[in-house]
Design a protein around this motif. Structure first.
Motif, PDB file in Angstrom:
ATOM      1  N   ASP A 170       0.850  -1.209   0.000  1.00  0.00           N
ATOM      2  CA  ASP A 170       0.000   0.000   0.000  1.00  0.00           C
ATOM      3  C   ASP A 170       0.876   1.246   0.000  1.00  0.00           C
ATOM      4  N   TYR A 171       1.964   1.159   0.783  1.00  0.00           N
ATOM      5  CA  TYR A 171       2.888   2.303   0.837  1.00  0.00           C
ATOM      6  C   TYR A 171       3.497   2.542  -0.554  1.00  0.00           C
ATOM      7  N   LEU A 172       3.887   1.453  -1.220  1.00  0.00           N
ATOM      8  CA  LEU A 172       4.479   1.591  -2.558  1.00  0.00           C
ATOM      9  C   LEU A 172       3.521   2.310  -3.505  1.00  0.00           C
ATOM     10  N   GLN A 173       2.257   1.911  -3.436  1.00  0.00           N
ATOM     11  CA  GLN A 173       1.275   2.542  -4.328  1.00  0.00           C
ATOM     12  C   GLN A 173       1.104   4.014  -3.984  1.00  0.00           C
ATOM     13  N   ALA A 174       1.096   4.304  -2.688  1.00  0.00           N
ATOM     14  CA  ALA A 174       0.897   5.696  -2.253  1.00  0.00           C
ATOM     15  C   ALA A 174       2.025   6.611  -2.730  1.00  0.00           C
ATOM     16  N   VAL A 175       3.246   6.075  -2.792  1.00  0.00           N
ATOM     17  CA  VAL A 175       4.378   6.942  -3.193  1.00  0.00           C
ATOM     18  C   VAL A 175       4.759   6.757  -4.670  1.00  0.00           C
ATOM     19  N   GLY A 176       4.013   5.928  -5.384  1.00  0.00           N
ATOM     20  CA  GLY A 176       4.272   5.733  -6.813  1.00  0.00           C
ATOM     21  C   GLY A 176       5.528   4.924  -7.093  1.00  0.00           C
ATOM     22  N   ARG A 206       4.012 -10.114  -3.434  1.00  0.00           N
ATOM     23  CA  ARG A 206       3.507 -10.286  -4.802  1.00  0.00           C
ATOM     24  C   ARG A 206       2.061 -10.770  -4.786  1.00  0.00           C
ATOM     25  N   ARG A 207       1.745 -11.610  -3.795  1.00  0.00           N
ATOM     26  CA  ARG A 207       0.365 -12.100  -3.676  1.00  0.00           C
ATOM     27  C   ARG A 207      -0.577 -10.927  -3.347  1.00  0.00           C
ATOM     28  N   LEU A 208      -0.075 -10.013  -2.507  1.00  0.00           N
ATOM     29  CA  LEU A 208      -0.907  -8.867  -2.112  1.00  0.00           C
ATOM     30  C   LEU A 208      -1.057  -7.860  -3.256  1.00  0.00           C
ATOM     31  N   CYS A 209      -0.020  -7.767  -4.073  1.00  0.00           N
ATOM     32  CA  CYS A 209      -0.076  -6.832  -5.209  1.00  0.00           C
ATOM     33  C   CYS A 209       0.816  -7.371  -6.323  1.00  0.00           C
ATOM     34  N   SER A 210       0.184  -7.897  -7.389  1.00  0.00           N
ATOM     35  CA  SER A 210       0.961  -8.599  -8.416  1.00  0.00           C
ATOM     36  C   SER A 210       1.858  -7.647  -9.216  1.00  0.00           C
ATOM     37  N   LYS A 211       1.599  -6.344  -9.121  1.00  0.00           N
ATOM     38  CA  LYS A 211       2.399  -5.384  -9.903  1.00  0.00           C
ATOM     39  C   LYS A 211       3.759  -5.105  -9.262  1.00  0.00           C
ATOM     40  N   VAL A 212       3.878  -5.438  -7.985  1.00  0.00           N
ATOM     41  CA  VAL A 212       5.107  -5.094  -7.252  1.00  0.00           C
ATOM     42  C   VAL A 212       6.171  -6.175  -7.422  1.00  0.00           C
ATOM     43  N   GLU A 213       7.371  -5.754  -7.785  1.00  0.00           N
ATOM     44  CA  GLU A 213       8.490  -6.700  -7.880  1.00  0.00           C
ATOM     45  C   GLU A 213       9.481  -6.420  -6.751  1.00  0.00           C
ATOM     46  N   THR A 214      10.110  -7.474  -6.251  1.00  0.00           N
ATOM     47  CA  THR A 214      11.167  -7.281  -5.261  1.00  0.00           C
ATOM     48  C   THR A 214      12.511  -7.531  -5.944  1.00  0.00           C
TER      49      THR A 214
END
Ligand code: ADP
Length: 164
Positions: free
Chosen positions: A77-83, A108-116
């Motif tokens: 959620d933080y990642l999305q908030a800060v772009g 990734r399960r919580l947000c498939s767009k996020v990569e680590t």
């Protein structure tokens, strides 16, 4: 072109040269890295969030490509908030891998767009952790070269027995 922003999350209790190495090397790939201080419920913090932020801000100085922030709740959620599009983490020994894999897969399960993205530690920082730094300082040993100057000052303040 859209700026590629990565978030480097952690407890940073305190930030070490190992963490900073990951952040600076991350800047070779990303336009901006946000150092985001979070609370790890599995760890008991020694420094307060304010102290951690102060040490990090002093350590990175005025760099327009590095932001320092605090996050609560879900990292995705933080990642999305800060772009931001990526999580930046460091890997030392094999024992880091298991937890990092779990975290990466859960995120990734919580947000498939996020990569680590993982960067291997540099051999100079292989054995450096916030825990070993605090333990050594508390016992009066030197941690010079393992942490940035502002952290060294703060450790000396807390552990006057420290040799250097
Ligand atoms: P957390 O409690 O979230 O693991 P830490 O502050 O301990 O927070 O670590 C944040 C990230 O930095 C983790 O990915 C960890 O593996 C990495 N890290 C810690 N120390 C080093 C080091 N010496 N070299 C490379 N990466 C490191």
């Amino acid at each position: 072109m859209t700026k590629k922003v990565a978030v480097c999350p952690g407890s940073f209790d305190p930030i070490t040269n190992g963490h900073l190495d990951i952040v600076y090397r991350g800047l070779c790939v990303f336009d901006k890295v946000i150092i985001a201080v979070g609370h790890n419920p599995l760890k008991k913090d020694f420094f307060t969030t304010e102290e951690k932020l102060e040490m990090i801000k002093k350590s990175v100085g005025d760099n327009p490509r590095i932001d320092v922030d605090v996050f609560e709740g879900l990292l995705v959620d933080y990642l999305q908030a800060v772009g931001a599009c990526a999580i930046l983490r460091g890997l030392r020994v094999v024992s880091d891998f298991e937890m990092e894999l779990q975290l990466a897969l859960m995120n990734r399960r919580l947000c498939s767009k996020v990569e680590t993205f993982f960067l291997m530690t540099d051999y100079n920082h292989l054995f450096v952790s916030s825990t070993i730094v605090k333990a050594t300082a508390a016992a009066g040993g030197s941690v010079e070269g393992l942490v940035p100057g502002p952290v060294l000052d703060k450790l000396r303040e807390n552990f006057p027995k420290m040799t250097k």
